[in-house]
Design a protein around this motif. Structure first.
Motif, short mmCIF file in Angstrom:
data_model
loop_
_atom_site.label_atom_id
_atom_site.label_comp_id
_atom_site.label_asym_id
_atom_site.label_seq_id
_atom_site.Cartn_x
_atom_site.Cartn_y
_atom_site.Cartn_z
N VAL A 158 0.89 -1.16 0.00
CA VAL A 158 0.00 0.00 0.00
C VAL A 158 0.93 1.21 0.00
CG1 VAL A 158 -1.78 1.26 1.27
CG2 VAL A 158 -1.79 -1.24 1.28
N PRO A 159 0.78 2.13 -0.95
CA PRO A 159 1.66 3.29 -0.98
C PRO A 159 1.69 4.01 0.37
CG PRO A 159 0.29 3.23 -2.95
CD PRO A 159 -0.22 2.16 -2.03
N GLY A 160 2.91 4.26 0.88
CA GLY A 160 3.09 4.97 2.13
C GLY A 160 3.16 4.08 3.35
N MET A 161 3.00 2.76 3.16
CA MET A 161 3.04 1.87 4.32
C MET A 161 4.46 1.71 4.84
SD MET A 161 2.54 -1.93 2.69
CE MET A 161 3.78 -3.00 3.39
N THR A 162 4.57 1.28 6.09
CA THR A 162 5.86 0.96 6.70
C THR A 162 6.19 -0.48 6.32
OG1 THR A 162 5.36 2.43 8.54
CG2 THR A 162 7.12 0.82 8.87
N ASN A 197 7.17 -4.21 6.45
CA ASN A 197 7.12 -5.17 7.54
C ASN A 197 7.01 -6.56 6.93
OD1 ASN A 197 5.80 -6.94 9.64
ND2 ASN A 197 6.06 -5.06 10.83
N PRO A 198 7.76 -7.54 7.43
CA PRO A 198 7.70 -8.89 6.85
C PRO A 198 6.33 -9.55 7.02
CG PRO A 198 9.04 -8.89 8.85
CD PRO A 198 8.72 -7.45 8.53
N GLN A 199 5.50 -9.06 7.94
CA GLN A 199 4.16 -9.61 8.13
C GLN A 199 3.11 -8.88 7.29
OE1 GLN A 199 3.06 -12.33 9.86
NE2 GLN A 199 5.20 -12.83 10.20
N ALA A 200 3.52 -7.93 6.46
CA ALA A 200 2.58 -7.25 5.55
C ALA A 200 2.32 -8.19 4.38
CB ALA A 200 3.15 -5.92 5.08
N LEU A 201 1.20 -8.88 4.45
CA LEU A 201 0.92 -9.95 3.50
C LEU A 201 -0.51 -9.88 2.98
CD1 LEU A 201 2.38 -12.91 5.59
CD2 LEU A 201 3.43 -11.87 3.58
N ARG A 202 -0.72 -10.55 1.86
CA ARG A 202 -2.06 -10.82 1.35
C ARG A 202 -2.26 -12.32 1.44
NH1 ARG A 202 -4.63 -8.30 -4.19
NH2 ARG A 202 -6.45 -9.65 -4.23
N LEU A 203 -3.36 -12.72 2.11
CA LEU A 203 -3.63 -14.13 2.37
C LEU A 203 -4.99 -14.52 1.81
CD1 LEU A 203 -2.95 -13.92 6.20
CD2 LEU A 203 -1.30 -14.66 4.48
N GLU A 204 -5.16 -15.81 1.60
CA GLU A 204 -6.48 -16.37 1.31
C GLU A 204 -6.72 -17.47 2.33
OE1 GLU A 204 -8.28 -17.03 -2.68
OE2 GLU A 204 -8.06 -19.13 -2.09
N LEU A 239 -2.86 -7.53 5.27
CA LEU A 239 -2.31 -7.02 6.52
C LEU A 239 -1.19 -6.06 6.20
CD1 LEU A 239 -2.03 -10.48 8.28
CD2 LEU A 239 -3.74 -8.73 8.78
N PHE A 240 -1.19 -4.88 6.84
CA PHE A 240 -0.14 -3.90 6.60
C PHE A 240 -0.11 -2.91 7.75
CE2 PHE A 240 -4.00 -2.65 4.52
CZ PHE A 240 -4.13 -1.30 4.71
N THR A 241 0.87 -2.03 7.73
CA THR A 241 1.06 -1.09 8.82
C THR A 241 1.60 0.24 8.32
OG1 THR A 241 2.11 -0.81 10.98
CG2 THR A 241 3.39 -1.94 9.31
N THR A 266 -6.85 -2.54 -3.99
CA THR A 266 -6.11 -1.48 -4.67
C THR A 266 -6.68 -0.09 -4.38
OG1 THR A 266 -7.37 -1.73 -6.72
CG2 THR A 266 -5.31 -2.99 -6.53
N GLY A 267 -7.87 -0.05 -3.79
CA GLY A 267 -8.48 1.23 -3.41
C GLY A 267 -8.01 1.74 -2.06
N LEU A 268 -7.14 1.00 -1.39
CA LEU A 268 -6.62 1.43 -0.09
C LEU A 268 -5.52 2.48 -0.30
CD1 LEU A 268 -6.30 -2.12 1.50
CD2 LEU A 268 -8.03 -0.38 2.06
N ARG A 269 -5.64 3.61 0.39
CA ARG A 269 -4.66 4.70 0.29
C ARG A 269 -4.37 5.24 1.67
NH1 ARG A 269 -4.38 3.23 -4.29
NH2 ARG A 269 -5.45 4.03 -6.08
#
Length: 174
Positions: free
Chosen positions: A112-116, A118-125, A142-144, A169-172
């Motif tokens: 996500v643009p501007g996120m910090t 992090n190895p746990q920033a993932l997309r899961l199913e 998941l992101f931070t 993709t709409g997350l900003r």
């Protein structure tokens, strides 16, 4: 983590049961004090709950709505301590699978643009089931940013990839 699991599961299940109309009416939403803008296909309701997260009681905000048999949700929490961020993302990840009594598959890293970073920033199913045993699938992001953690998710019996991609993709971050 059990309180996170039960609280999130109850909120998402309640919102999921309210699904009716198949039309997706996308709109930009800026939840107050969330530091994020999200693209929702319906007007989200907001719920707050204090849960144990990364070792401390934490106020979590949930913004969610249901449309066309799908539930779209954005959860966020301000942790105020950088040492709690990675453990909190790990707990949210574990809760996503536990909420559905399911198994997870990592789809990839979440960006996500501007996120910090992090190895746990993932997309899961997560492939799981409802309490009545019927199948359910969830995609989770998941992101931070700084000391704020986010979880975005889409849940339903079947997930149209276009709707999931539009939501994520709409997350900003602001």
């Amino acid at each position: 983590m059990n309180h996170v699991t039960k609280g999130c599961a109850a909120a998402l299940t309640g919102v999921a049961l309210a699904a009716c109309s198949p039309a997706l009416d996308w709109r930009q939403v800026r939840p107050e004090d969330a530091g994020i803008e999200a693209l929702f296909p319906c007007k989200p309701l907001t719920h707050a709950r204090t849960v144990p997260l990364a070792g401390q009681p934490t106020r979590m905000m949930l913004h969610a709505c249901s449309r066309g048999g799908l539930t779209f949700a954005l959860t966020h929490a301000e942790l105020q301590d950088p040492a709690r961020v990675t453990p909190a993302l790990g707990e949210l990840r574990a809760a996503a699978a536990a909420n559905l009594d399911g198994t997870e598959r990592v789809v990839g890293a979440m960006q996500v643009p501007g996120m910090t970073p992090n190895p746990q920033a993932l997309r899961l199913e997560v492939q799981g089931r409802r309490p009545d045993g019927s199948p359910l699938v969830q995609q989770v992001a998941l992101f931070t940013k700084g000391t704020r953690v986010y979880q975005a998710s889409v849940i339903g019996t079947r997930l149209p990839q276009e709707a999931v991609d539009s939501f994520f993709t709409g997350l900003r971050l602001l």
